[in-house]
Scaffold this motif. Sequence first.
Motif, PDB file in Angstrom:
ATOM      1  N   ARG A   1       0.829  -1.216   0.000  1.00  0.00           N
ATOM      2  CA  ARG A   1       0.000   0.000   0.000  1.00  0.00           C
ATOM      3  C   ARG A   1       0.857   1.257   0.000  1.00  0.00           C
ATOM      4  NH1 ARG A   1      -4.880  -1.822   3.925  1.00  0.00           N
ATOM      5  NH2 ARG A   1      -6.182  -2.663   2.263  1.00  0.00           N
ATOM      6  N   ARG A   2       2.117   1.143   0.392  1.00  0.00           N
ATOM      7  CA  ARG A   2       3.028   2.301   0.325  1.00  0.00           C
ATOM      8  C   ARG A   2       3.373   2.640  -1.118  1.00  0.00           C
ATOM      9  NH1 ARG A   2       6.794  -0.733   3.526  1.00  0.00           N
ATOM     10  NH2 ARG A   2       5.684  -1.147   5.436  1.00  0.00           N
ATOM     11  N   GLU A   3       3.033   1.733  -2.032  1.00  0.00           N
ATOM     12  CA  GLU A   3       3.297   1.915  -3.467  1.00  0.00           C
ATOM     13  C   GLU A   3       1.984   1.749  -4.224  1.00  0.00           C
ATOM     14  OE1 GLU A   3       6.968  -0.269  -4.781  1.00  0.00           O
ATOM     15  OE2 GLU A   3       6.706  -1.198  -2.815  1.00  0.00           O
ATOM     16  N   PRO A   4       1.087   2.723  -4.145  1.00  0.00           N
ATOM     17  CA  PRO A   4      -0.247   2.571  -4.741  1.00  0.00           C
ATOM     18  C   PRO A   4      -0.223   2.190  -6.217  1.00  0.00           C
ATOM     19  CG  PRO A   4      -0.030   4.707  -3.642  1.00  0.00           C
ATOM     20  CD  PRO A   4       1.287   4.014  -3.525  1.00  0.00           C
ATOM     21  N   GLU A   5       0.806   2.595  -6.917  1.00  0.00           N
ATOM     22  CA  GLU A   5       0.896   2.250  -8.344  1.00  0.00           C
ATOM     23  C   GLU A   5       0.970   0.733  -8.554  1.00  0.00           C
ATOM     24  OE1 GLU A   5       5.095   2.619  -6.881  1.00  0.00           O
ATOM     25  OE2 GLU A   5       3.276   3.770  -6.566  1.00  0.00           O
ATOM     26  N   GLN A   6       1.453   0.012  -7.558  1.00  0.00           N
ATOM     27  CA  GLN A   6       1.522  -1.449  -7.669  1.00  0.00           C
ATOM     28  C   GLN A   6       0.134  -2.085  -7.578  1.00  0.00           C
ATOM     29  OE1 GLN A   6       4.206  -3.247  -8.551  1.00  0.00           O
ATOM     30  NE2 GLN A   6       5.169  -1.248  -8.768  1.00  0.00           N
ATOM     31  N   LEU A   7      -0.795  -1.399  -6.956  1.00  0.00           N
ATOM     32  CA  LEU A   7      -2.152  -1.926  -6.821  1.00  0.00           C
ATOM     33  C   LEU A   7      -3.048  -1.533  -7.995  1.00  0.00           C
ATOM     34  CD1 LEU A   7      -2.705  -1.427  -3.008  1.00  0.00           C
ATOM     35  CD2 LEU A   7      -2.217  -3.556  -4.239  1.00  0.00           C
ATOM     36  N   GLU A   8      -2.670  -0.486  -8.724  1.00  0.00           N
ATOM     37  CA  GLU A   8      -3.478  -0.053  -9.870  1.00  0.00           C
ATOM     38  C   GLU A   8      -3.638  -1.173 -10.891  1.00  0.00           C
ATOM     39  OE1 GLU A   8      -1.662   3.527 -11.337  1.00  0.00           O
ATOM     40  OE2 GLU A   8      -2.065   4.600  -9.463  1.00  0.00           O
ATOM     41  N   SER A   9      -2.597  -1.950 -11.092  1.00  0.00           N
ATOM     42  CA  SER A   9      -2.651  -3.032 -12.078  1.00  0.00           C
ATOM     43  C   SER A   9      -3.004  -4.382 -11.446  1.00  0.00           C
ATOM     44  CB  SER A   9      -1.308  -3.149 -12.807  1.00  0.00           C
ATOM     45  OG  SER A   9      -0.282  -3.466 -11.870  1.00  0.00           O
ATOM     46  N   ARG A  10      -3.340  -4.358 -10.167  1.00  0.00           N
ATOM     47  CA  ARG A  10      -3.676  -5.592  -9.452  1.00  0.00           C
ATOM     48  C   ARG A  10      -4.967  -5.382  -8.648  1.00  0.00           C
ATOM     49  NH1 ARG A  10       1.949  -4.823  -8.935  1.00  0.00           N
ATOM     50  NH2 ARG A  10       3.158  -6.451  -9.975  1.00  0.00           N
ATOM     51  N   PRO A  11      -6.096  -5.245  -9.312  1.00  0.00           N
ATOM     52  CA  PRO A  11      -7.351  -4.959  -8.596  1.00  0.00           C
ATOM     53  C   PRO A  11      -7.783  -6.090  -7.661  1.00  0.00           C
ATOM     54  CG  PRO A  11      -7.785  -5.436 -10.906  1.00  0.00           C
ATOM     55  CD  PRO A  11      -6.291  -5.324 -10.752  1.00  0.00           C
ATOM     56  N   ASN A  12      -7.478  -7.322  -7.998  1.00  0.00           N
ATOM     57  CA  ASN A  12      -7.856  -8.433  -7.118  1.00  0.00           C
ATOM     58  C   ASN A  12      -7.042  -8.414  -5.828  1.00  0.00           C
ATOM     59  OD1 ASN A  12      -9.775  -9.585  -8.958  1.00  0.00           O
ATOM     60  ND2 ASN A  12      -8.019 -10.241 -10.166  1.00  0.00           N
ATOM     61  N   LEU A  13      -5.780  -8.074  -5.950  1.00  0.00           N
ATOM     62  CA  LEU A  13      -4.923  -7.948  -4.767  1.00  0.00           C
ATOM     63  C   LEU A  13      -5.419  -6.812  -3.881  1.00  0.00           C
ATOM     64  CD1 LEU A  13      -2.392  -8.766  -3.166  1.00  0.00           C
ATOM     65  CD2 LEU A  13      -1.080  -7.235  -4.655  1.00  0.00           C
ATOM     66  N   LYS A  14      -5.772  -5.688  -4.484  1.00  0.00           N
ATOM     67  CA  LYS A  14      -6.301  -4.558  -3.713  1.00  0.00           C
ATOM     68  C   LYS A  14      -7.587  -4.954  -3.003  1.00  0.00           C
ATOM     69  CE  LYS A  14      -7.743   0.256  -3.939  1.00  0.00           C
ATOM     70  NZ  LYS A  14      -8.747   0.054  -2.911  1.00  0.00           N
ATOM     71  N   ARG A  15      -8.497  -5.625  -3.686  1.00  0.00           N
ATOM     72  CA  ARG A  15      -9.747  -6.070  -3.077  1.00  0.00           C
ATOM     73  C   ARG A  15      -9.481  -6.966  -1.879  1.00  0.00           C
ATOM     74  NH1 ARG A  15     -11.342 -10.749  -3.035  1.00  0.00           N
ATOM     75  NH2 ARG A  15     -10.310 -11.383  -4.953  1.00  0.00           N
ATOM     76  N   TRP A  16      -8.531  -7.905  -2.030  1.00  0.00           N
ATOM     77  CA  TRP A  16      -8.159  -8.844  -0.968  1.00  0.00           C
ATOM     78  C   TRP A  16      -7.574  -8.098   0.234  1.00  0.00           C
ATOM     79  CZ3 TRP A  16      -3.052 -10.368   0.528  1.00  0.00           C
ATOM     80  CH2 TRP A  16      -2.961 -11.550   1.263  1.00  0.00           C
ATOM     81  N   LEU A  17      -6.664  -7.167  -0.022  1.00  0.00           N
ATOM     82  CA  LEU A  17      -6.087  -6.371   1.067  1.00  0.00           C
ATOM     83  C   LEU A  17      -7.170  -5.583   1.801  1.00  0.00           C
ATOM     84  CD1 LEU A  17      -2.877  -5.002  -0.686  1.00  0.00           C
ATOM     85  CD2 LEU A  17      -2.950  -6.641   1.207  1.00  0.00           C
ATOM     86  N   ASP A  18      -8.076  -4.977   1.040  1.00  0.00           N
ATOM     87  CA  ASP A  18      -9.159  -4.209   1.655  1.00  0.00           C
ATOM     88  C   ASP A  18     -10.061  -5.108   2.490  1.00  0.00           C
ATOM     89  OD1 ASP A  18      -8.172  -1.934   0.401  1.00  0.00           O
ATOM     90  OD2 ASP A  18      -9.709  -1.918  -1.174  1.00  0.00           O
ATOM     91  N   ALA A  19     -10.418  -6.274   1.969  1.00  0.00           N
ATOM     92  CA  ALA A  19     -11.315  -7.191   2.686  1.00  0.00           C
ATOM     93  C   ALA A  19     -10.683  -7.668   3.994  1.00  0.00           C
ATOM     94  CB  ALA A  19     -11.679  -8.375   1.794  1.00  0.00           C
TER      95      ALA A  19
END
Length: 129
Positions: A87-105
């Motif tokens: 999450r300190r590198e938001p650009e890494q999550l832009e191309s990984r929406p499933n990873l972002k969803r998992w982290l948020d959940a």
Amino acid sequence: MPSDTRGKYDVIQWLMFQMGGVGPMFGQRGHFVRAAPEKIPYAIDRYTNEARRLMNVIEKRLGEAAYLGGDYSIADIATFPWVVGVRREPEQLESRPNLKRWLDAISERDAVKRGPRGDGGYATEAAHG
């Protein structure tokens, strides 16, 4: 842990993925980026690239299932603390929406909200201390 054999082995497989890949590679990346007394570009690049490759594997899996083992499991509990720092590198999550969803959940789970903060304290201390 799932009671059915297939589900149990799916969880074990993803737990081993964390133990043999995510933990060691994210740990080395963290060391060379944040703690090493000397910046070694080769080491930083090597472990950063491997951490990103592992995030791509996780991204692919999370496109197939809500959690690593299918349902929330020890595989997610073991993997989350190593990966949440992305999450300190938001650009890494832009191309990984499933990873972002998992982290948020996972971040929204009560036990995670009560868990350790990055400064060594616990989230509940703010309310009680």
